[in-house]
Design an enzyme around this catalytic site. Structure first.
Site, PDB file in Angstrom:
ATOM      1  N   HIS A  40       0.871  -1.200   0.000  1.00 29.66           N
ATOM      2  CA  HIS A  40       0.000   0.000   0.000  1.00 29.66           C
ATOM      3  C   HIS A  40       0.892   1.229   0.000  1.00 29.66           C
ATOM      4  CE1 HIS A  40      -3.800   2.222   1.343  1.00 29.66           C
ATOM      5  NE2 HIS A  40      -2.861   3.149   1.223  1.00 29.66           N
ATOM      6  N   HIS A  44       1.600   5.377  -1.711  1.00 31.21           N
ATOM      7  CA  HIS A  44       1.257   6.554  -2.529  1.00 31.21           C
ATOM      8  C   HIS A  44       2.531   7.079  -3.167  1.00 31.21           C
ATOM      9  CE1 HIS A  44      -2.822   6.806  -0.879  1.00 31.21           C
ATOM     10  NE2 HIS A  44      -2.262   6.329   0.214  1.00 31.21           N
ATOM     11  N   LYS A  60      -9.383  -0.036  -5.710  1.00 34.76           N
ATOM     12  CA  LYS A  60      -9.389   0.617  -4.403  1.00 34.76           C
ATOM     13  C   LYS A  60     -10.689   1.343  -4.146  1.00 34.76           C
ATOM     14  CE  LYS A  60      -7.890   2.386  -0.544  1.00 34.76           C
ATOM     15  NZ  LYS A  60      -6.749   3.202  -0.224  1.00 34.76           N
ATOM     16  N   HIS A 111     -10.458   1.415   1.996  1.00 37.13           N
ATOM     17  CA  HIS A 111     -10.207   2.427   3.018  1.00 37.13           C
ATOM     18  C   HIS A 111     -11.417   2.323   3.943  1.00 37.13           C
ATOM     19  CE1 HIS A 111      -8.511   6.315   4.556  1.00 37.13           C
ATOM     20  NE2 HIS A 111      -9.672   6.223   5.178  1.00 37.13           N
ATOM     21  N   HIS A 120      -4.463  -0.472   5.915  1.00 35.94           N
ATOM     22  CA  HIS A 120      -3.963   0.313   7.045  1.00 35.94           C
ATOM     23  C   HIS A 120      -4.887   0.244   8.260  1.00 35.94           C
ATOM     24  CE1 HIS A 120      -6.723   3.132   5.155  1.00 35.94           C
ATOM     25  NE2 HIS A 120      -5.878   3.493   4.227  1.00 35.94           N
ATOM     26  N   ASP A 159       1.508   2.706   3.467  1.00 31.48           N
ATOM     27  CA  ASP A 159       0.666   3.898   3.317  1.00 31.48           C
ATOM     28  C   ASP A 159       1.514   5.165   3.391  1.00 31.48           C
ATOM     29  OD1 ASP A 159      -1.638   5.332   2.806  1.00 31.48           O
ATOM     30  OD2 ASP A 159      -2.289   5.372   4.890  1.00 31.48           O
TER      31      ASP A 159
HETATM   32  C1  NCD Z   1      -3.333   9.332   1.996  1.00 19.18           C
HETATM   33  C2  NCD Z   1      -2.827  10.352   0.962  1.00 19.18           C
HETATM   34  O1  NCD Z   1      -2.295  11.381   1.363  1.00 19.18           O
HETATM   35  O2  NCD Z   1      -2.968  10.080  -0.228  1.00 19.18           O
HETATM   36  N1  NCD Z   1      -3.292   9.923   3.309  1.00 19.18           N
HETATM   37  C3  NCD Z   1      -3.267   9.253   4.489  1.00 19.18           C
HETATM   38  O3  NCD Z   1      -3.376   9.899   5.542  1.00 19.18           O
HETATM   39  N2  NCD Z   1      -3.119   7.956   4.550  1.00 19.18           N
HETATM   40  C4  NCD Z   1      -4.672   8.894   1.613  1.00 19.18           C
HETATM   41  C5  NCD Z   1      -5.123   7.657   2.328  1.00 19.18           C
HETATM   42  O4  NCD Z   1      -4.613   6.569   2.090  1.00 19.18           O
HETATM   43  O5  NCD Z   1      -6.024   7.771   3.163  1.00 19.18           O
HETATM   44 ZN    ZN Z   2      -3.248   5.201   1.595  1.00  9.90          ZN
END
Ligand code: NCD
Ligand code: ZN
Length: 350
Positions: free
Chosen positions: A15, A17, A101, A138, A176, A249
């Site tokens: 997971h 970003h 997702k 989520h 998460h 995450d």
């Molecule tokens: C994530 C993001 O910034 O893209 N932020 C987070 O707090 N985890 C989005 C997400 O996965 O909720």
């Molecule tokens: Zn995330």
């Protein structure tokens, strides 16, 4: 006795970003140095909703990697109420898309196109169940009447339990997870249900948001919870239970976007991801379980081969810089200006 050196099969991040453009180029190296593969979140602006967009995004990621890198991004689609059943068939046929997702509309960063009512996507979920394409959740309600610390638990009761009943064969990952309630739900579920755990939820409780003053760099979603929950997460991660695996995450935001009157959610942990998990496992004397959690349970769930090369961690503290570059700005990482107890040594090819 706890070892000072740990050699394990190279892990994957289930997971992550990575963002896009110059921000992507800034952060990708941290992940590619540690992990062989990562499940890449589709919450770009606009979101990645089609296989064509996911494949384009994958090419942009590959273009940021050094020529000799063996890192593989595993792409995902962003579930919207207008997604077609045909798109699921295309995703299944693609070599590059591995999951879809679900974001509840408005739950977190770039989630405005998310799902307002799960019943509106039942045909898509049916197709995913048939094609055995995992749904990544989520798992938080967005109902403003529900206390922010209860949103995961209420999501499980209101949405996840009915979803499991309606689509018992649907493969799903509760992403998460942050509560004992989620641990209990996933532990009791069959093998088509799994969960990812972040390093920050294993290491921090909600006091970290308010220690010595409000710290926007410890604000993420789902929000950090009380210590009893952290201990339940740590127990699950280190138990050897195959339902649980690594998903950082890691979510980079420009420093000024977090240090703001309305700061963004997300912790950046890619710079020390595996090292931070090692700290967490070490806390409970379960370093012996790190390899299964980081390198085996994830690929087994996704039906992908386990990695064959290995990486080495040393119990050797290092100082995390105050910030890393992020496009034209900077990003303040977890542990900025403080030490991490484990260092990554070299990677060894198989
Ligand atoms: C994530 C993001 O910034 O893209 N932020 C987070 O707090 N985890 C989005 C997400 O996965 O909720
Ligand atoms: Zn995330």
């Amino acid at each position: 006795m706890t070892p000072n050196r740990l050699e394990i099969t190279r892990p994957d991040d289930w997971h992550l970003h990575l963002r896009d453009g110059a921000a992507l180029a800034s952060v990708i190296g941290h992940t590619a140095e540690r992990f062989a593969r990562a499940i890449v979140m589709p919450n770009l602006k606009p979101p990645v909703t089609t296989v064509v967009q996911a494949e384009d995004y994958r090419r942009r990621i590959m273009a940021c990697l050094p020529k000799d890198s063996r890192f593989q991004p595993l792409m995902t689609l962003y579930l919207t109420e207008s997604m077609s059943v045909e798109e699921i068939a295309r995703a299944k046929a693609s070599d590059n898309v591995f999951a879809v997702k679900y974001y509840p509309a408005g739950a977190t960063t770039n989630s405005d196109s998310g799902v307002r009512d799960l019943s509106h996507v039942y045909p898509v979920l049916e197709a995913m169940e048939k094609h055995e394409l995992p749904l990544l959740l989520h798992g938080e309600v967005t109902d403003s009447a529900i206390d922010i610390f209860d949103r995961e638990r209420v999501f499980i009761e209101r949405h996840l339990m009915p979803l499991r009943e309606r689509f018992p064969a649907l493969r799903m990952v509760l992403e998460h997870i942050t509560t004992r309630d989620a641990v209990e739900f996933v532990t009791a579920a069959p093998a088509n249900v799994a969960a990812t755990l972040t390093a920050h939820h294993l290491l921090l409780n909600r006091n970290a948001i308010f220690a010595g003053g409000i710290n926007p760099h410890h604000y993420c979603l789902p929000i950090l919870k009380r210590e009893t929950h952290r201990l339940a997460l740590l127990q699950a991660a280190t138990s050897g239970d195959t339902h649980f695996f690594l998903g950082t995450d890691s979510a980079p935001h420009a420093r000024e976007a977090k240090e703001s009157s309305c700061g963004c959610a997300g912790l950046y942990t890619s710079h020390a991801a595996l090292e931070l998990y090692a700290e967490a496992f070490d806390q409970v004397g379960r370093l012996d379980q790190l390899e299964a959690f980081a390198s085996f349970h994830g690929p087994d769930f996704y039906r992908l081969p386990r990695n064959t090369d290995r990486i080495t961690l040393d119990r050797k503290p290092w100082m995390v810089p105050d910030e890393y570059p992020l496009a034209a700005s900077t990003c303040r990482p977890m542990r900025a200006g403080e030490s991490v107890a484990w260092s990554m040594l070299e990677a060894r090819a198989s």
